[in-house]
Motif scaffolding. Structure first.
Motif, short mmCIF file in Angstrom:
data_model
loop_
_atom_site.label_atom_id
_atom_site.label_comp_id
_atom_site.label_asym_id
_atom_site.label_seq_id
_atom_site.Cartn_x
_atom_site.Cartn_y
_atom_site.Cartn_z
N GLY A 30 0.82 -1.22 0.00
CA GLY A 30 0.00 0.00 0.00
C GLY A 30 0.84 1.25 0.00
O GLY A 30 0.56 2.21 -0.73
N LEU A 31 1.89 1.27 0.83
CA LEU A 31 2.76 2.45 0.88
C LEU A 31 3.49 2.65 -0.44
O LEU A 31 3.60 3.78 -0.93
CB LEU A 31 3.77 2.33 2.02
CG LEU A 31 3.21 2.49 3.43
CD1 LEU A 31 4.29 2.22 4.47
CD2 LEU A 31 2.61 3.87 3.63
N PHE A 32 3.97 1.57 -1.05
CA PHE A 32 4.69 1.73 -2.31
C PHE A 32 3.76 2.01 -3.48
O PHE A 32 4.17 2.62 -4.47
CB PHE A 32 5.64 0.55 -2.57
CG PHE A 32 6.96 0.81 -1.90
CD1 PHE A 32 7.93 1.56 -2.51
CD2 PHE A 32 7.18 0.37 -0.60
CE1 PHE A 32 9.12 1.86 -1.87
CE2 PHE A 32 8.36 0.66 0.05
CZ PHE A 32 9.33 1.40 -0.59
N SER A 33 2.50 1.64 -3.37
CA SER A 33 1.52 2.08 -4.37
C SER A 33 1.41 3.60 -4.31
O SER A 33 1.36 4.28 -5.35
CB SER A 33 0.16 1.45 -4.11
OG SER A 33 0.22 0.06 -4.32
N GLN A 34 1.41 4.16 -3.11
CA GLN A 34 1.34 5.62 -2.95
C GLN A 34 2.64 6.29 -3.40
O GLN A 34 2.62 7.38 -3.96
CB GLN A 34 1.03 5.99 -1.50
CG GLN A 34 0.78 7.47 -1.31
CD GLN A 34 -0.39 7.99 -2.12
OE1 GLN A 34 -1.46 7.41 -2.13
NE2 GLN A 34 -0.20 9.09 -2.83
N VAL A 35 3.79 5.64 -3.16
CA VAL A 35 5.06 6.17 -3.64
C VAL A 35 5.00 6.34 -5.16
O VAL A 35 5.32 7.41 -5.69
CB VAL A 35 6.24 5.25 -3.23
CG1 VAL A 35 7.50 5.54 -4.06
CG2 VAL A 35 6.54 5.41 -1.74
N TYR A 36 4.57 5.29 -5.86
CA TYR A 36 4.49 5.39 -7.32
C TYR A 36 3.41 6.38 -7.74
O TYR A 36 3.59 7.10 -8.72
CB TYR A 36 4.25 4.01 -7.96
CG TYR A 36 5.56 3.32 -8.26
CD1 TYR A 36 6.34 3.74 -9.34
CD2 TYR A 36 6.03 2.29 -7.47
CE1 TYR A 36 7.55 3.13 -9.63
CE2 TYR A 36 7.24 1.67 -7.75
CZ TYR A 36 8.00 2.09 -8.83
OH TYR A 36 9.20 1.49 -9.10
N ALA A 37 2.31 6.45 -7.01
CA ALA A 37 1.27 7.44 -7.34
C ALA A 37 1.84 8.85 -7.25
O ALA A 37 1.57 9.69 -8.11
CB ALA A 37 0.06 7.28 -6.41
#
Length: 156
Positions: A30-37
């Motif tokens: 979830g955190l790395f999805s936000q990083v890429y977002a």
């Protein structure tokens, strides 16, 4: 999610072909999805056209990775994950501060939509996972990257 939005702004998304390797990273999905977002959102806002070596206009973003053997020394290999955008380079003064919380490039057109928290969030999450963030000017634009340790036993 970003493909149609990039196309609407005339940005070509260059996907690495092929991406044959599979590496194991121990991260919070979830955190790395936000990083890429955050990185893709910045690409959407700040990508600008440049002239390639043949004089043709190019407005693109690309992503990919690179294995860095022994990047973390005895602790192991690292995986450098890149998000590249075409456009003018960041000034050295701005590049040195870009990951600081609350920093925006006042007076620079690039801060038009910035709260100054996106890249600091990227830095926080990456460092929380034992990694490092960075920026580098490239021939036709800017590369934002982060390096994460591979899971034990992974790599070359």
């Amino acid at each position: 999610h970003y493909t149609k939005r990039m196309a609407a702004r005339g940005i070509t998304v260059e996907r690495p072909e092929p991406m044959p390797e599979n590496y194991v990273l121990r991260v919070d999905f979830g955190l790395f999805s936000q990083v890429y977002a955050n990185l893709f959102s910045n690409a959407l806002k700040y990508t600008e056209a440049v002239r390639d070596g043949h004089g043709n206009s190019r407005k693109a973003m690309a992503y990919g990775y690179q294995l860095l053997e022994q990047y973390f020394g005895e602790a192991g290999h690292g995986l450098k994950l890149n998000v590249f955008t075409t456009g003018p380079h960041l000034s050295p003064n701005i590049a040195d501060k870009i990951f600081a919380d609350g920093f925006t490039a006042h007076g620079d057109r690039r801060d038009a939509y910035s709260t100054g928290h996106g890249l600091s969030f990227v830095k926080y999450v990456v460092e929380l996972h034992g990694g490092k963030v960075g920026y580098e000017a490239t021939e036709q634009g800017n590369n934002f990257y982060f390096i994460l340790p591979l899971a034990s036993g992974e790599g070359a």
